[in-house]
Design an enzyme around this catalytic site. Sequence first.
Site, PDB file in Angstrom:
ATOM      1  N   GLU A 122      36.583  33.809  41.123  1.00  0.00           N
ATOM      2  CA  GLU A 122      36.666  33.039  42.393  1.00  0.00           C
ATOM      3  C   GLU A 122      35.657  33.725  43.433  1.00  0.00           C
ATOM      4  O   GLU A 122      35.381  33.115  44.465  1.00  0.00           O
ATOM      5  CB  GLU A 122      38.080  33.061  42.848  1.00  0.00           C
ATOM      6  CG  GLU A 122      39.152  32.435  42.180  1.00  0.00           C
ATOM      7  CD  GLU A 122      40.454  32.452  42.824  1.00  0.00           C
ATOM      8  OE1 GLU A 122      41.028  33.628  43.461  1.00  0.00           O
ATOM      9  OE2 GLU A 122      41.406  31.499  42.369  1.00  0.00           O
ATOM     10  N   GLU A 124      46.659  45.519  24.055  1.00  0.00           N
ATOM     11  CA  GLU A 124      46.732  46.557  25.132  1.00  0.00           C
ATOM     12  C   GLU A 124      47.004  47.992  24.684  1.00  0.00           C
ATOM     13  O   GLU A 124      46.916  49.006  25.354  1.00  0.00           O
ATOM     14  CB  GLU A 124      47.816  45.988  25.996  1.00  0.00           C
ATOM     15  CG  GLU A 124      49.191  46.330  25.489  1.00  0.00           C
ATOM     16  CD  GLU A 124      50.493  45.873  26.361  1.00  0.00           C
ATOM     17  OE1 GLU A 124      51.070  46.870  26.574  1.00  0.00           O
ATOM     18  OE2 GLU A 124      50.389  44.707  26.809  1.00  0.00           O
TER      19      GLU A 124
END
Length: 271
Positions: free
Chosen positions: A79, A110
């Site tokens: 963004e 992860e």
Amino acid sequence: MDRTTEKDSRFNNLEKMTISEILQHINEEDQSVPLAVEKALPQIEALAKATAAKMKEGGRLFYIGAGTSGRLGVVDASECPPTFGVPFDMVVGIIAGGDGAIRKSVEFAEDDTEQAWRDVLEYNINDKDVLVGIAASGTTPYVIGGLKAANAHNITTGCIVCNAGSPVAAVAKYPIEVITGPEFLTGSTRMKAGTAQKLVLNMLSTCVMIQLGKVKGNKMVDMQLSNDKLVDRGTKMVMTATGLDEENAATLLTRYGSVRKAIDQYLQNKI
């Protein structure tokens, strides 16, 4: 460490609640999040100052995380170009398991302590940059490994976690700990913890971009004019700053392709 994000919810027998009760109780829990963020403001300020200083010297901001945390970093990074007109590689979001993990969970991604460093090396990360690890639990091996490697290469590190005294916070030079407590749905850290991380990311990137001069007054004068809504918003910004009517403001904006440039050119020519 005390993993409060994993503790039992204050509520039980969720399946027996009415929809109204479920929504009310989730909302009650959510209201505690901004207060938890407020307590971490000094930590957020420290990381924002360090990040702005590095980026003023040409550095970049990297986010690493897994699952929800990784997705939030990718969202914030993606963004920045349309909002502030910065290059797409100035703020980079990296998620464990690669871009495919944005949509679909990648098992055990992860848990790899070395992959994060391999991932950021693809962008030639260096000591001008800042690496922020995002991990609600504060225990994600992917994030811990990435931050440790970055520290070893004299790269500024920060983190956003939601448990106190975590391994991730212990590794980061600029830790941010927002203690959100047990979730409404036990262990579902996409809820309060995720909301807290999103709030902190909003604060961090917006604060840094303001420090970099990407905002004027309270306006996004460097935003990308990538759709009709944004062109209309940009036109109104030009109208407000110059006193021009809508038609002339739109013409000026089209000519220069940037709110800042349109306003600056008009004011320079007027003088």
